[in-house]
Write a protein that holds these residues in place. Structure first.
Motif, mmCIF file in Angstrom:
data_model
loop_
_atom_site.group_PDB
_atom_site.id
_atom_site.type_symbol
_atom_site.label_atom_id
_atom_site.label_comp_id
_atom_site.label_asym_id
_atom_site.label_seq_id
_atom_site.Cartn_x
_atom_site.Cartn_y
_atom_site.Cartn_z
ATOM 1 N N LEU A 65 48.069 33.365 23.417
ATOM 2 C CA LEU A 65 49.438 33.404 22.920
ATOM 3 C C LEU A 65 50.210 32.233 23.512
ATOM 4 N N LEU A 66 51.026 31.598 22.668
ATOM 5 C CA LEU A 66 51.781 30.434 23.116
ATOM 6 C C LEU A 66 52.612 30.757 24.348
ATOM 7 N N LYS A 67 52.508 29.922 25.368
ATOM 8 C CA LYS A 67 53.235 30.132 26.609
ATOM 9 C C LYS A 67 54.685 29.678 26.466
ATOM 10 N N MET A 68 55.620 30.592 26.739
ATOM 11 C CA MET A 68 57.041 30.262 26.755
ATOM 12 C C MET A 68 57.515 30.228 28.204
ATOM 13 N N TYR A 69 58.273 29.195 28.555
ATOM 14 C CA TYR A 69 58.716 29.025 29.933
ATOM 15 C C TYR A 69 60.127 29.541 30.180
ATOM 16 N N GLU A 70 61.043 29.213 29.284
ATOM 17 C CA GLU A 70 62.433 29.608 29.478
ATOM 18 C C GLU A 70 63.229 29.254 28.233
ATOM 19 N N MET A 71 64.445 29.762 28.183
ATOM 20 C CA MET A 71 65.340 29.422 27.090
ATOM 21 C C MET A 71 66.707 29.090 27.661
ATOM 22 N N PHE A 72 67.223 27.922 27.297
ATOM 23 C CA PHE A 72 68.576 27.521 27.666
ATOM 24 C C PHE A 72 69.502 27.798 26.486
ATOM 25 N N GLU A 73 70.773 27.922 26.812
ATOM 26 C CA GLU A 73 71.742 28.225 25.755
ATOM 27 C C GLU A 73 73.098 27.653 26.107
ATOM 28 N N ASP A 74 73.755 27.048 25.136
ATOM 29 C CA ASP A 74 75.159 26.731 25.255
ATOM 30 C C ASP A 74 75.859 27.284 24.013
ATOM 31 N N HIS A 75 77.135 26.967 23.801
ATOM 32 C CA HIS A 75 77.847 27.593 22.690
ATOM 33 C C HIS A 75 77.442 27.018 21.346
ATOM 34 N N ARG A 76 76.622 25.942 21.333
ATOM 35 C CA ARG A 76 76.185 25.342 20.083
ATOM 36 C C ARG A 76 74.708 25.554 19.766
ATOM 37 N N HIS A 77 73.875 25.585 20.814
ATOM 38 C CA HIS A 77 72.430 25.543 20.583
ATOM 39 C C HIS A 77 71.673 26.537 21.465
ATOM 40 N N TYR A 78 70.474 26.878 20.977
ATOM 41 C CA TYR A 78 69.427 27.474 21.795
ATOM 42 C C TYR A 78 68.371 26.386 22.032
#
Length: 636
Positions: free
Chosen positions: A99-112
């Motif tokens: 399964l594809l390894k996901m490390y983290e997710m960043f977020e601001d008010h415009r983007h993921y």
């Protein structure tokens, strides 16, 4: 994470007792609102699609290349943005080598910004389109690994619902046992016996019960049958000029092995397809049952036999490390889980992945006591006692689930000085040293634990931190752990442990002497088999040996081609061809994420200053390789 709580949860779990904290690598896959470019250097654009853009980036701490998928919130409604969060929360807790390894997710008010491993071998769809039908042996290996992912997900209460060749990635080596299943955008949780109602997925791969909007998790098994048919024949079992015609064919349930290509395919392979494409869902096998089909069983046994013959010593080295592993300290467990989750390179885990798959004989993504016993018997000619097996599981199975998870196996197998280098240890130390004062104290640990839920009352939490975590390695007695203390901790057990030499004796002693507990005192003569050399136990040995493993390699020139279909006209019926008069295209996506337009070195566009917020690109940097920079959002 407490073992009596659900494994998948949007909110962090609450620990019921103040006596234990159980760490695993998935818990360090975080959703954060930090600046993405503080942690990643963007190198170039990889592709673009309806959902956004994908960039190639370098992780500053580890130096690893990763992919950053950027999703513009403004392009989607609130429900679609919620689906992005849902997919993140599903994938971050998945723990399987395919399964594809996901490390983290960043977020601001415009983007993921979703950070994953990057695989440069392309989609399985492109491989089929380029080479036509696959060899039967390669198809069996591929289906075994896809079904292993499906089986693992189903046992965790997740149905994928969008399996298709476009959602299966290959590495640059094109080894089919190292494929990665991706795109859980349409995945859903389910409970045993629960019926799902929404008809989702791509037309060619929908099960009949999905079209009728009343189905369970076995819809994924049907899709595996369709994929297997396409791989072996180069065309789809259910076809039509448009979605409606395709769905009508699926509802009829009629398909034939009437093309000459099938004369070259074994009866076992055709029987496997028929089993997966059983029209009545109730009579269709589960993913676990499909994995026991003789076609896959024979492939698995033949592969394991060759693997033992060629790579037995390498697997022994990995088992050496696992049985020698000992991390009773909670901080040590957390550190190893963090390194396994965030800092190991996928190239370093490749050898470990190979060993894990060789041991996981029932392909459920976990190692049971019986599989560990079988591994020792096959690779060491040694029968473990139940007490010895219990000792291994007590040391390695942090979560106490009764089966060793993939990340737990990675943590135990990587426990070598060449992987726990100063750079990684320093990065892990900084992760826990939240205030950056050069020490890990109770407040730092409390912030770390806040990601895993609270530990009882504040008083019990403080007592737990001070006695079970800080106190074990606080040499100065001041409630702080220095980096020197921290580094020493990583290469020894708790303070009392060195006095008990037997429990710290190397695995090589233990196996060669016939026991997992080497006795104190003078070393007895090792019980080596005739001609056997003493093993080094280094993970590097595993990596070196595995680099030349070819039993599952389909990358050889022409190995995936069939001369009957060199023109690829068969597969044109599935996706469409430039030479086709009708240009009948198979729908490649039914979600908001359209097919990515990939770039190569010649066609890749330079980065431009077309983004705002955290993705504002400086034009003067674009021409020199495209360093992604951000400006303070307050200035927007």
């Amino acid at each position: 994470m407490s073992s009596n709580l659900p494994e998948l949860s949007l909110a962090p779990p609450t620990l019921a007792a103040a006596t234990t904290v159980k760490f695993n690598a998935g818990q360090f896959v975080s959703r954060r609102k930090d600046k993405v470019s503080k942690h990643y250097q963007i190198k170039s654009a990889l592709g673009s699609g309806g959902y956004g853009d994908v960039f190639l980036a370098t992780h500053k701490q580890s130096g690893a290349e990763r992919a950053i998928k950027v999703i513009d919130k403004s392009k989607w409604n609130s429900r679609e943005n919620e689906a992005v969060i849902n997919e993140f929360n599903i994938v971050k807790d998945l723990d399987h080598p395919n399964l594809l390894k996901m490390y983290e997710m960043f977020e601001d008010h415009r983007h993921y910004y979703i950070i994953t491993d990057i695989y440069k071998g392309g989609e399985l769809f492109d491989e089929i389109e380029a080479n036509g039908a696959f060899a039967e042996e390669d198809t069996a290996v591929l289906m075994m690994n896809v079904l292993s992912c499906v089986n693992y997900c189903h046992k965790k209460g997740i149905v994928h619902r969008d399996l298709k060749p476009e959602n299966i990635l290959l590495t640059s080596s094109k080894k089919l046992d190292d494929l990665k299943l991706i795109d859980f955008g349409l995945a859903s949780y389910f409970k045993p016996g629960q019926r799902l109602k929404d008809s989702v997925g791509s037309a060619y791969y929908k099960a009949p019960e999905v079209l009728n909007e009343d189905y369970g998790e076995k819809c994924d098994v049907w899709t595996c049958g369709v994929i297997c048919f396409i791989l072996l024949a180069g065309y789809a079992p259910f076809d039509g000029d448009d979605d409606q015609q395709i769905e009508d064919e699926i509802r009829s349930g009629d398909f034939e092995f009437d093309d000459p290509i099938w004369d070259m395919i074994s009866e076992d392979a055709k029987d496997f397809i028929e089993e997966c494409l059983t029209y009545n869902e109730k009579h269709r096998p589960t993913a676990a049952e499909a994995l026991t089909h003789p076609w896959l069983e024979n492939t698995r046994k033949a592969g394991k036999k060759n693997f033992v013959k060629k790579e037995g010593d390498s697997i022994q080295n990995s088992l050496n490390n696992m049985a020698n592993f000992h991390a009773s300290s909670k901080l040590k467990q957390a550190t190893l889980a963090f390194i396994a989750s965030q800092l190991l390179l996928k190239e370093e885990k490749h050898a470990i992945d190979e060993v894990f798959r060789a041991l996981d004989t029932n392909c459920d993504g976990k190692l049971t006591p019986d599989e560990i016993k079988d591994g020792y018997r096959d690779f060491f000619d040694k029968e473990l006692s139940q007490e010895e097996v219990d000792t291994i599981f007590k040391r390695v199975n942090f979560r106490g689930t009764g089966a060793i998870d993939y990340s737990e196996f990675v943590v135990a197998s990587m426990f070598e000085k060449n992987l726990l280098d100063d750079a990684r240890l320093e990065a892990a130390f900084k992760n826990f040293d939240k205030d950056g004062d050069g020490f890990i104290d109770a407040d730092n640990i409390r912030k770390v634990l806040s990601n895993f839920g609270s530990v009882g009352s504040k008083d019990s939490m403080d007592d737990y931190i001070n006695t079970k975590i800080i106190g074990e390695f606080d040499e100065g007695g001041n409630g702080q752990i220095s980096f020197t203390d921290f580094k020493r901790m990583m290469f020894q057990t708790v303070k009392e442990q060195p006095k008990r030499r037997g429990r710290r004796g190397s695995f090589l002693e233990a196996v060669d002497h016939g026991s997992l507990e080497a006795a104190d005192g003078p070393e007895p003569e090792p019980l080596l088999r005739p001609g056997q050399k003493k093993r080094s136990g280094s993970i590097k040995d595993v990596t070196g040996a595995m680099e030349y493993m070819t039993i599952f390699d389909s990358a050889k020139e022409g190995s995936g081609s069939n001369p009957l279909f060199a023109s690829r006209q068969r597969f044109a019926s599935v996706r469409g061809s430039a030479n086709s008069q009708k240009k009948k295209l198979m729908p490649t996506r039914t979600t908001t994420r359209d097919t990515v337009k990939a770039y190569d070195e010649k066609t890749r566009p330079p980065l431009t200053a077309s983004y705002s917020g955290d993705l504002k690109l400086l034009a003067k940097k674009a021409s020199s390789g495209g360093l992604l920079e951000e400006e303070d959002e307050d200035s927007d």
